[in-house]
Write a protein that holds these residues in place. Structure first.
Motif, PDB file in Angstrom:
ATOM      1  N   MET A 123       0.832  -1.208   0.000  1.00 44.33           N
ATOM      2  CA  MET A 123       0.000   0.000   0.000  1.00 44.33           C
ATOM      3  C   MET A 123       0.866   1.257   0.000  1.00 44.33           C
ATOM      4  O   MET A 123       1.799   1.361   0.780  1.00 44.33           O
ATOM      5  N   LYS A 124       0.554   2.176  -0.879  1.00 37.38           N
ATOM      6  CA  LYS A 124       1.243   3.469  -0.881  1.00 37.38           C
ATOM      7  C   LYS A 124       0.404   4.489  -0.120  1.00 37.38           C
ATOM      8  O   LYS A 124      -0.833   4.391  -0.079  1.00 37.38           O
ATOM      9  N   SER A 125       1.072   5.506   0.412  1.00 34.79           N
ATOM     10  CA  SER A 125       0.329   6.648   0.953  1.00 34.79           C
ATOM     11  C   SER A 125       1.096   7.918   0.625  1.00 34.79           C
ATOM     12  O   SER A 125       2.315   7.889   0.381  1.00 34.79           O
ATOM     13  N   HIS A 126       0.378   9.004   0.605  1.00 31.19           N
ATOM     14  CA  HIS A 126       0.990  10.294   0.290  1.00 31.19           C
ATOM     15  C   HIS A 126       0.237  11.366   1.056  1.00 31.19           C
ATOM     16  O   HIS A 126      -0.983  11.311   1.173  1.00 31.19           O
ATOM     17  N   ARG A 127       0.985  12.344   1.557  1.00 30.95           N
ATOM     18  CA  ARG A 127       0.409  13.424   2.368  1.00 30.95           C
ATOM     19  C   ARG A 127       0.887  14.762   1.845  1.00 30.95           C
ATOM     20  O   ARG A 127       2.070  14.928   1.547  1.00 30.95           O
ATOM     21  N   LYS A 128      -0.036  15.701   1.732  1.00 30.46           N
ATOM     22  CA  LYS A 128       0.349  17.041   1.297  1.00 30.46           C
ATOM     23  C   LYS A 128      -0.543  18.063   1.978  1.00 30.46           C
ATOM     24  O   LYS A 128      -1.753  17.860   2.091  1.00 30.46           O
ATOM     25  N   GLU A 129       0.065  19.161   2.412  1.00 33.47           N
ATOM     26  CA  GLU A 129      -0.717  20.283   2.946  1.00 33.47           C
ATOM     27  C   GLU A 129      -0.838  21.372   1.898  1.00 33.47           C
ATOM     28  O   GLU A 129       0.127  21.697   1.210  1.00 33.47           O
ATOM     29  N   LEU A 130      -2.030  21.933   1.807  1.00 28.40           N
ATOM     30  CA  LEU A 130      -2.263  23.110   0.958  1.00 28.40           C
ATOM     31  C   LEU A 130      -2.513  24.290   1.889  1.00 28.40           C
ATOM     32  O   LEU A 130      -3.327  24.185   2.822  1.00 28.40           O
ATOM     33  N   TRP A 131      -1.844  25.405   1.635  1.00 32.83           N
ATOM     34  CA  TRP A 131      -1.956  26.571   2.507  1.00 32.83           C
ATOM     35  C   TRP A 131      -2.735  27.693   1.835  1.00 32.83           C
ATOM     36  O   TRP A 131      -2.606  27.915   0.625  1.00 32.83           O
ATOM     37  N   PHE A 132      -3.520  28.396   2.624  1.00 31.57           N
ATOM     38  CA  PHE A 132      -4.350  29.491   2.126  1.00 31.57           C
ATOM     39  C   PHE A 132      -4.262  30.682   3.077  1.00 31.57           C
ATOM     40  O   PHE A 132      -4.134  30.497   4.286  1.00 31.57           O
ATOM     41  N   GLU A 133      -4.376  31.865   2.498  1.00 33.69           N
ATOM     42  CA  GLU A 133      -4.598  33.051   3.319  1.00 33.69           C
ATOM     43  C   GLU A 133      -5.527  33.971   2.549  1.00 33.69           C
ATOM     44  O   GLU A 133      -5.088  34.781   1.727  1.00 33.69           O
ATOM     45  N   LEU A 134      -6.815  33.819   2.800  1.00 37.55           N
ATOM     46  CA  LEU A 134      -7.800  34.628   2.085  1.00 37.55           C
ATOM     47  C   LEU A 134      -7.897  35.984   2.760  1.00 37.55           C
ATOM     48  O   LEU A 134      -7.970  36.064   3.993  1.00 37.55           O
ATOM     49  N   PRO A 135      -7.925  37.049   1.959  1.00 39.82           N
ATOM     50  CA  PRO A 135      -7.905  38.387   2.543  1.00 39.82           C
ATOM     51  C   PRO A 135      -9.181  38.717   3.329  1.00 39.82           C
ATOM     52  O   PRO A 135      -9.109  39.298   4.400  1.00 39.82           O
TER      53      PRO A 135
END
Lengths: 139, 139, 139
Positions: free
Chosen positions: A1-13
């Motif tokens: 089994m493979k796994s992958h993790r990623k964070e996406l960052w936001f800063e809405l005005p």
């Protein structure tokens, strides 16, 4: 089994807004090398949502108005939560309507979507850095 | 890791309706040969839901009335989305209340359900062919 | 692929209440030995929810009031479902707002959470024994 993790960052005005994050999730999937599996995408904050719907400007404006009717920002005294010094009581409610997360099937290396499905980040208490988690498992 | 994918197709005659799809999902599970894992069931359309609740006629009638109160179909001008020529602005809202998807545990080759859990397809903009995706992963 | 299954049991004295079950889910994760994967936590009853939000007393009181506005318990005649002899029509509606389940990423043997994410059991028809299912898959 493979796994992958990623964070996406936001800063809405502003305080509230919607962002189509489908391309970011597709990129995380490509990085994972996973062909068959499941893709979880969730807000890591409790005043934001991840949901799937149509990328149509009128609809997003409708959601904004409707959520404000169901859980108005003001008066701030409407929410006991705001007694803590916060002013985001409404955001915790709006997020429950729109949801924390989506789980998307991965088939043949692609997000297994119907024709109009797009993944959105829904911000209800913006003006600061916040994150979405993408977690993929499969083979 | 095994995976299995199946589409379920629907064409409900009216604008709205609920269909118990538990037997269809059980059949997809049986075809998969999976004993332990997760089963994702999601609407592939953004004006429909998949949710779990009780298969009781009165409750389904209650949901219909309640959703129409929370997001009325008319007046059509209530929704900016309908300026695109659509008349389904309400359906995009009703679907957010009821949800896009469910994830069900698979244990010993069965959907791992409490006594009254049943999986429903919720149609909010019917009269045409629409799909649900069942995706299973496990061993 | 590993999998692990655990039931959590509750018997809340009143009709409604919220319980922070994060430690119970963390314990199930520790028992599983899974380092990378997904954790499904779902109510096994259709008048209860599992959701993720902030463990703040004021907020939980806000949710209680808000859900009672969106789907009042009384008059009982408001719900066709109550014609079956039940008095929990409202609970089936409140549960749809708050959701049946959450799916949480598991990374490096931990629930992969943002700073304020906590898992709650939401009871809307208490006074009897009810269950939550924790199902983990991964490696």
């Amino acid at each position: 089994m493979k796994s992958h993790r990623k964070e996406l960052w936001f800063e809405l005005p502003g305080r509230r807004g919607f962002v189509n994050i489908t391309p970011d999730v597709e990129q995380a999937l490509a990085e994972s090398g996973i062909e068959e599996g499941l893709c979880l995408v969730n807000a890591m904050h409790i005043t934001a949502s991840v949901f799937i719907n149509d990328d149509e400007r009128g609809l997003l404006a409708d959601y904004e108005r409707w959520l404000e009717q169901l859980a108005p920002h003001e008066p701030l005294t409407r929410y006991d939560h705001n007694k803590t010094g916060e002013d985001n009581g409404d955001a915790h409610h709006k997020r429950q309507i729109m949801g924390r997360e989506v789980v998307v099937a991965v088939t043949a290396g692609r997000l297994d979507f119907g024709p109009w499905e797009r993944i959105f980040y829904g911000e209800f208490d913006g003006g600061r850095k916040k994150r979405v988690l993408v977690k993929l498992i499969g083979e």
